[in-house]
Design a protein around this motif. Structure first.
Motif, PDB file in Angstrom:
ATOM      1  N   ALA A 715      35.245  -4.763 125.579  1.00  0.00           N
ATOM      2  CA  ALA A 715      36.231  -5.178 124.931  1.00  0.00           C
ATOM      3  C   ALA A 715      37.033  -6.279 125.849  1.00  0.00           C
ATOM      4  CB  ALA A 715      37.060  -3.926 124.409  1.00  0.00           C
ATOM      5  N   ARG A 717      40.068  -6.548 125.447  1.00  0.00           N
ATOM      6  CA  ARG A 717      41.460  -6.007 125.935  1.00  0.00           C
ATOM      7  C   ARG A 717      41.216  -4.342 126.324  1.00  0.00           C
ATOM      8  NH1 ARG A 717      46.281  -9.026 123.927  1.00  0.00           N
ATOM      9  NH2 ARG A 717      47.445  -7.251 124.462  1.00  0.00           N
ATOM     10  N   TYR A 720      44.870  -2.129 122.122  1.00  0.00           N
ATOM     11  CA  TYR A 720      45.286  -2.975 120.836  1.00  0.00           C
ATOM     12  C   TYR A 720      46.183  -2.365 120.035  1.00  0.00           C
ATOM     13  CZ  TYR A 720      40.689  -5.008 122.119  1.00  0.00           C
ATOM     14  OH  TYR A 720      39.538  -5.665 122.811  1.00  0.00           O
ATOM     15  N   GLU A 721      46.901  -3.235 119.410  1.00  0.00           N
ATOM     16  CA  GLU A 721      47.931  -2.898 118.472  1.00  0.00           C
ATOM     17  C   GLU A 721      47.153  -2.656 117.081  1.00  0.00           C
ATOM     18  OE1 GLU A 721      51.179  -2.333 119.113  1.00  0.00           O
ATOM     19  OE2 GLU A 721      50.731  -2.818 121.054  1.00  0.00           O
ATOM     20  N   GLN A 724      45.589  -5.644 115.024  1.00  0.00           N
ATOM     21  CA  GLN A 724      45.491  -6.652 115.855  1.00  0.00           C
ATOM     22  C   GLN A 724      43.871  -7.088 115.963  1.00  0.00           C
ATOM     23  OE1 GLN A 724      46.626  -5.911 119.965  1.00  0.00           O
ATOM     24  NE2 GLN A 724      45.979  -7.844 120.743  1.00  0.00           N
ATOM     25  N   LYS A 725      43.187  -8.125 116.032  1.00  0.00           N
ATOM     26  CA  LYS A 725      42.021  -8.478 116.165  1.00  0.00           C
ATOM     27  C   LYS A 725      41.090  -7.923 117.461  1.00  0.00           C
ATOM     28  CE  LYS A 725      40.902 -11.794 112.644  1.00  0.00           C
ATOM     29  NZ  LYS A 725      40.269 -13.275 112.579  1.00  0.00           N
ATOM     30  N   ALA A 726      40.105  -7.507 117.674  1.00  0.00           N
ATOM     31  CA  ALA A 726      39.431  -7.130 118.914  1.00  0.00           C
ATOM     32  C   ALA A 726      38.067  -7.731 118.835  1.00  0.00           C
ATOM     33  CB  ALA A 726      39.196  -5.511 118.942  1.00  0.00           C
TER      34      ALA A 726
END
Lengths: 1071, 158
Positions: A715, A717, A720-721, A724-726
């Protein structure tokens, strides 16, 4: 004080009055006393004179004379004519150049534009024509296909009837190496009555080369003994030692010849090494809420090669609701496609360049009204049952998403009264942060009472605290006396605000337990060392942890430890299985006494000890791909033995042992891995030369496959919020670490849902295909994926699992007995391995083969038609091409206008030129001093212009006269003919792939370039499409093609004479 | 008219150096003469006739230079042949003739403003103040341009 140098430097400036007053006086003062500078002044004066001389040239020829009588303004012409005379050619040249450049630029620009539009339209027309051609081809072939099929079937039936005999074979769909395969052969007439026949049978191998159709050498061919049961009913058995390796294709060839009459010889071929398919079915998560969508995927592979099916499969998905109602969830082809926009869906190609098959995917929205909650079952099957139906359960609940993710695992499978229970718990927030150093309250409830950590009744919950990782081990002791055994553990976690309580039943074992013993190889033989695998189960069929002692005639046997394999941390280890070794003695009775859980008084008897026989020991139950399989075989008899290793119906290796030999080393070739059956055959004297192979010992082991794909998810990040795009990067690599192509199903699931569902029976594809198809009740096997991990105890647990599969002993050797022993499991297993008996009527098979061929052709043609239709529609809707056609039509309009305007404009210009030349000639004639050739040139120009004018006039007159003549001759016929010429023939409505209904009419092309008068477009395109008819209606001259037609018409009329002229011309259809 | 004929060589030479074309120089001289002729009624008001004539002639030259054609066909410096006859006495030595030739080439190579200042001063005998007024420049600038011109011409003589 001025120096001499400074003074001399300024001499010229001094002479040209450039010095300021003070500089001048200083210089003058210096000059007065400096002879050198005085001399320099003299030189400077000379220089000044020289400069003056240089600046002045002699223009004595120039005279300025006043314009005596003429007004001042009239003086100008004395100068200006010269300038004008010299300059006007320049202006004219400039204008000409400008005009030429402008015209060239405009010509280039418009020419480029025109040719680009023309090329685009030509390309578009070619595409359209090709698509229509393909549509037409497909449609024509489709129309004749039913007729062709009927003819072929008729010919086939005639051929079959001439033979007066047909053969039906009943037996396993495919051969299983290392096991005999029996086929029942029936010879029948076409009234389905048994008829006697001379029958011979053999198994033939096609080598890989021969199979590829290159006419290479053939493999082995073994004649089989045909046993006559009665007239028309025979039996043949394929021996178990057939060398059926991975790359071999084997056919059963049956030749039959009727014993009476004129019956012909019949030779039928049954392929016995066809692929057997298995399907893995997966959903994106195990639990859903109403309103969500179930996303699923199935993968169908050949059981042996683990490659996707090479043939088309028609997958049918259904969902069974808790109420028992079955709803369809989609019917898809198994070819993986990718959306290609207007070009339609395109098949995804694998590394071999062929479409990737075997993968089906779909969605089942849980949005229908009144859907109940509960356990749903997703099933997938193939329309022609080419693989056993596969099921996958999922839950539909109205659950509330937990605020904390809580996990709980017991350290043992089961507990008895007085045991200490350890439950490893872990709590994390939804974002994955550990709930550290927070209070945890555990409540133990047994038979309606609450107990404390010491196993005594208590009023309060037992308190703990989580550590820095959010983990806590809940420890408590069970009371020494438990009545009913209904026990649960509730663990309550707090994290400031959110509170989460997890309730799990405590797996208690009271007085009832089921133990199954599986001597390795199958039998306990007196005097031969034996290993015995065992499995302990609760009455509910759940695994139980036990410790006990082996009793020989009721007395404990020293040195034999009996204990299930356990691990406090890894629940996958705790399968309730174990193994012990001892050497049984003749006439003794062996039992197991359970010490833990306490309170079990029953003694569990081991299988009886045989006086003689064969035992089998495989010291390493899990081997690597490069490792040999070492087998120790002990026999009390002096018969030669055959030891074979077989993987999913194919031979890995076979070794013959002479009497007295005990060690066999099997060296499998090839990368095949997974569950391997090791079978020992005793070679007994047979009826003829062929020995009778009797299976005497068998067990399963696991060979790690040489090939694998490692998937890595990365991933972008760590957190994620919501919303949010991942971006997740998936990397697939083979066992060598090289990038490998892969088809993936990626699901993003709330981890709390997985925790809540607590699904223990889910398994990944390798586990499914390599392991669980061979074990009993695979759907109940928990933590199956753990067994193939590199965990230190995973191999041991896997060995125990495979050692306890004695239920299937000799399943392949005698399927009938296997069915009697364990009907449900036997049926599942035999279907899955392709060993279920099925009839093959060759005559009918041939007919079906023909039907299949034609169905496939029809489908392919249908696809071709649809693709071509889509391409034609795309071409028709191509806005670029339409614009180009419109542009082209506009240009052609301009060209026509220019053509029409050319004669009058040319005439006017010629007339002007003629008049101008005449006037100029007259002027030159009367002008004195003008050269004599000038008026001659002028008059010649005038004459030429006049001649041009006459020619132009004659041509125009002739054209107009021709037009009128044609109009008179053709009357109303021409527009009608033109009308017909505009319309291309309508394509006939083709039948669908099934040969049925009419398709909607194919729209006519737009913007085509048929040429004026030829079969042009019918609608949409301005200008060219409707030109010929419109021209006449609007009184415009016809286009060139129409004019050509008119000229031909005129010539015909001239040839036909006056009578012919009166007959209305018959319009000819072109194109 | 007499003034024009008296100034003829200086005037046309100046125009020749400015325009670098004999035809143009003569045309402009004619044009200047006609302009002056048309306005001869106002001559009594002219304080310095010579300066006035040069001013008119240079304005006419400027007009010509501003025309597109003149600019387009402007030859390279020195490309047009020098008038074969000059105003120098025939007794000049060969060396002097060479020096004169060099000076004329140097004159042609001067920057236009330097060239005009030098010629107006040399041929037109205009004061620096008059030149400054004619060009609408400060006197100091005109003198600087004159110094620069002299420096370059002297270098041609060295």
């Amino acid at each position: 004080m001025l120096s001499c140098h400074g003074c001399q430097e300024r001499m010229l400036e001094h002479l040209y009055d450039l010095l300021e007053a003070d500089e001048r006086s200083a210089l003058q003062a210096h000059l007065d006393g400096c002879p050198d500078c005085q001399a320099a002044l003299v030189r400077a004066r000379a220089q000044r004179q020289l400069l003056a001389a240089a600046a002045k040239l002699d223009f004595s020829s120039v005279r300025f004379t006043p314009p005596a009588e003429l007004p001042a303004t009239e003086v100008l012409p004395l100068v200006q004519p010269t300038r004008l005379r010299r300059r006007w050619p320049r202006w004219v040249a400039a204008a000409a150049v400008l005009l030429a450049v402008g015209l060239a630029s405009a010509g280039t620009w418009f020419g480029r534009d025109y040719y680009q539009a023309q090329a685009k339209v030509e390309r578009h027309d070619a595409q359209l024509a090709q698509a229509r051609q393909e549509m037409g081809d497909a449609e024509r072939t489709l129309r004749v296909l039913p007729q062709q099929q009927a003819e072929k079937l008729q010919a086939l039936r005639r051929e079959q009837m001439e033979k007066e005999i047909q053969v039906v074979a009943r037996g396993p769909k495919v051969l299983s190496a290392g096991a005999p395969s029996t086929y029942q052969i029936q010879t029948l007439n076409f009234n389905n009555t048994f008829v006697p026949a001379k029958l011979s049978a053999r198994v033939e191998e096609e080598s890989a080369v021969a199979a590829a159709g290159a006419g290479g050498p053939r493999g082995f061919s073994k004649a089989l003994d045909v046993v006559r049961e009665r007239d028309g009913l025979y039996r043949v058995t394929v021996p178990p030692d057939l060398d059926l390796r991975a790359d071999r294709r084997v056919n059963l060839v049956i030749s039959a010849r009727g014993e009476g009459g004129r019956q012909a010889e019949l030779s039928e071929r049954l392929e016995l090494s066809r692929p057997v398919y298995l399907t893995h079915l997966a959903t994106d998560k195990p639990m859903y809420q109403l309103g969500e969508t179930v996303r699923f995927r199935s993968l169908t592979l050949d059981r042996f090669s683990l490659k996707p099916a090479a043939e088309d499969l028609r997958l049918v998905y259904t969902v069974t609701l808790p109420s028992g109602e079955v709803r369809p969830a989609g019917r898809v082809a198994d070819t993986l496609v990718i959306d290609g926009g207007v070009q339609g869906a395109a098949a995804v190609l694998g590394p071999d360049g062929k479409p990737v098959r075997g993968i089906g995917a779909g969605e089942f929205p849980l949005t229908a009204p009144n859907l109940p909650g509960g356990e749903y079952i997703l099933s997938v099957r193939e329309e022609q049952n080419r693989f056993p139906e596969q099921k996958r359960k999922f839950l539909v609940n109205k659950y509330q998403k937990p605020q904390l993710n809580v996990e709980l695992d017991y350290n043992r499978k089961t507990y008895g009264p007085g045991d200490e229970v350890q439950a490893a718990c872990k709590a994390t927030t939804p974002l994955g942060a550990p709930v550290k150093d927070r209070p945890v309250a555990a409540t133990v409830q047994i038979d309606g009472k609450t107990y404390g950590a010491d196993g005594k009744p208590a009023d309060k919950a037992i308190t703990f605290r989580t550590d820095a990782e959010g983990k806590v081990t809940v420890r408590f002791k069970l009371p020494p006396q438990i009545e009913r055994g209904q026990a649960s553990l509730a663990v309550r976690f707090e994290d400031g605000g959110p509170v989460q309580t997890l309730v799990r039943p405590i797996p208690l074992v009271l007085k009832k337990l089921k133990l199954e013993f599986y001597p390795e190889g199958g039998d306990l033989v007196a005097g031969l060392p034996a290993r015995v695998y065992f499995q302990a189960l609760t009455p509910l069929g759940k695994a139980a942890d036990v410790k006990g002692r082996l009793l020989e005639d009721g007395e404990p046997l020293e040195g034999v430890a009996v204990e299930t394999l356990t691990d406090d941390r890894e629940p996958g280890v705790n399968q309730g299985m174990g193994r012990f070794a001892f050497t049984p003695k003749v006439g003794r009775k062996y039992e197991l006494r359970v010490d833990a859980p306490v309170g079990i008084t029953e003694h569990f008897a081991l299988p009886g000890v045989k006086d003689g026989g064969v035992t089998l020991t495989v010291p390493e139950g899990v081997v690597g791909p490069e490792q040999p399989i070492r087998v120790t075989v002990r026999s009390t008899r002096q018969n030669p033995l055959l030891v074979g290793a077989y993987c999913r119906g194919r031979v890995l290796d076979q070794v013959a042992l002479k009497p007295g030999e005990t060690e066999a080393v099997l060296k499998p070739a090839g990368p095949a891995g997974g569950t391997v059956r090791v079978t020992v055959f005793e070679q007994l004297p047979g009826d003829g030369e062929r020995p009778n192979l009797r299976p005497v010992a068998e067990r399963l082991i696991y060979r790690r496959p040489a090939e694998r794909v490692d998937i890595d998810l990365q991933a972008d990040r760590t957190a994620y919020e919501p919303g949010q795009k991942a971006k997740v990067t998936v990397t697939a690599r083979n066992e060598k670490g090289e990038p490998a192509p892969a088809v993936l199903m990626v699901a993003v699931v709330d981890k709390s849902v997985l925790t809540l569902a607590d699904e223990k029976t889910a398994r990944a594809m390798p586990t499914f295909f390599l392991l669980t198809t061979e074990v009993r009740r695979p759907e109940d096997l928990e933590y199956a994926d753990f067994l193939l991990t590199p965990h230190p105890k995973a191999e041991q647990a896997l060995d125990l699992l495979l050692g306890t599969q004695g239920w299937r002993r000799f399943a392949e050797q005698d399927p009938a007995k296997f069915r009697q022993r364990d009907p449900a499991e036997a049926e599942r297993y035999l279907v899955m391995t392709g060993q279920s008996v099925q009839p093959t009527a060759f005559a009918q098979q041939e007919v079906q083969q023909v039907r299949r061929e034609f169905a496939a052709r029809a489908e392919a043609l249908g696809d071709q038609y649809h693709k071509a239709e889509a391409a034609a529609k795309a071409a028709e809707g191509d806005s670029d091409a339409k614009e180009a056609a419109a542009l082209l039509a506009t240009y052609h309009g301009y060209f026509d206008k220019a053509r029409r305007a050319a004669p009058p404009v040319g005439g006017v210009l010629l007339a002007l030129l003629m008049l101008g030349a005449l006037v100029l000639g007259a002027v030159q004639t009367v002008r004195r001093g003008a050269p004599a050739w000038r008026p001659a040139v002028c008059y010649a120009t005038a004459l030429a212009s006049f001649a041009g004018l006459v020619v132009l006039g004659a041509l125009s007159f002739r054209s107009e006269a021709a037009k009128q003549q044609v109009a008179l001759a053709t009357g109303e016929a021409a527009p009608a003919a033109a009308e017909r010429m505009e319309r291309p023939p309508l394509p006939p409505s083709p039948p669908g792939p099934g040969g049925g209904g009419a398709r909607p009419a194919v729209p006519l092309p737009k913007g085509g370039r048929g040429g004026e008068g030829a079969a042009a477009v019918a609608e949409g395109s301005p200008g060219r499409a409707a030109r010929p008819a419109d021209d006449r209606r609007q009184g415009r001259p016809p286009g060139p093609a129409a004019r050509r037609g008119q000229r031909r018409q005129r010539r015909r009329q001239q040839r036909a004479g006056p009578a012919g002229r009166q007959r209305p011309a018959r319009p000819r259809r072109r194109g | 008219m007499r003034a024009f004929n008296d100034l003829r060589d200086e005037l046309v030479s100046t125009l020749w150096f400015v325009l670098n074309s004999q035809d143009d120089a003569q045309d402009v001289a004619q044009e200047a003469f006609l302009r002056c002729w048309r306005t001869q009624e106002g001559l009594p008001d002219v304080q310095n006739l010579r300066a006035w004539i040069f001013r008119v002639a240079l304005n006419a030259a400027k007009d010509l230079q501003r025309s597109a054609w003149r600019r387009r066909v402007k030859p390279l410096v020195g490309a047009e042949a020098m008038p074969t006859h000059d105003a120098t006495p025939p007794a000049r030595t060969l060396e002097e003739k060479e020096s004169l030739e060099q000076l004329r080439q140097a004159l042609l190579r001067l920057r236009p403003e330097e060239k005009e200042v030098f010629l107006l001063r040399q041929n037109g005998e205009l004061t620096y103040e008059q030149i400054a007024e004619l060009h609408n420049r400060p006197v100091g600038t005109v003198k600087t341009q004159m110094r620069s011109a002299l420096q370059k011409l002297r270098a041609a003589l060295a």
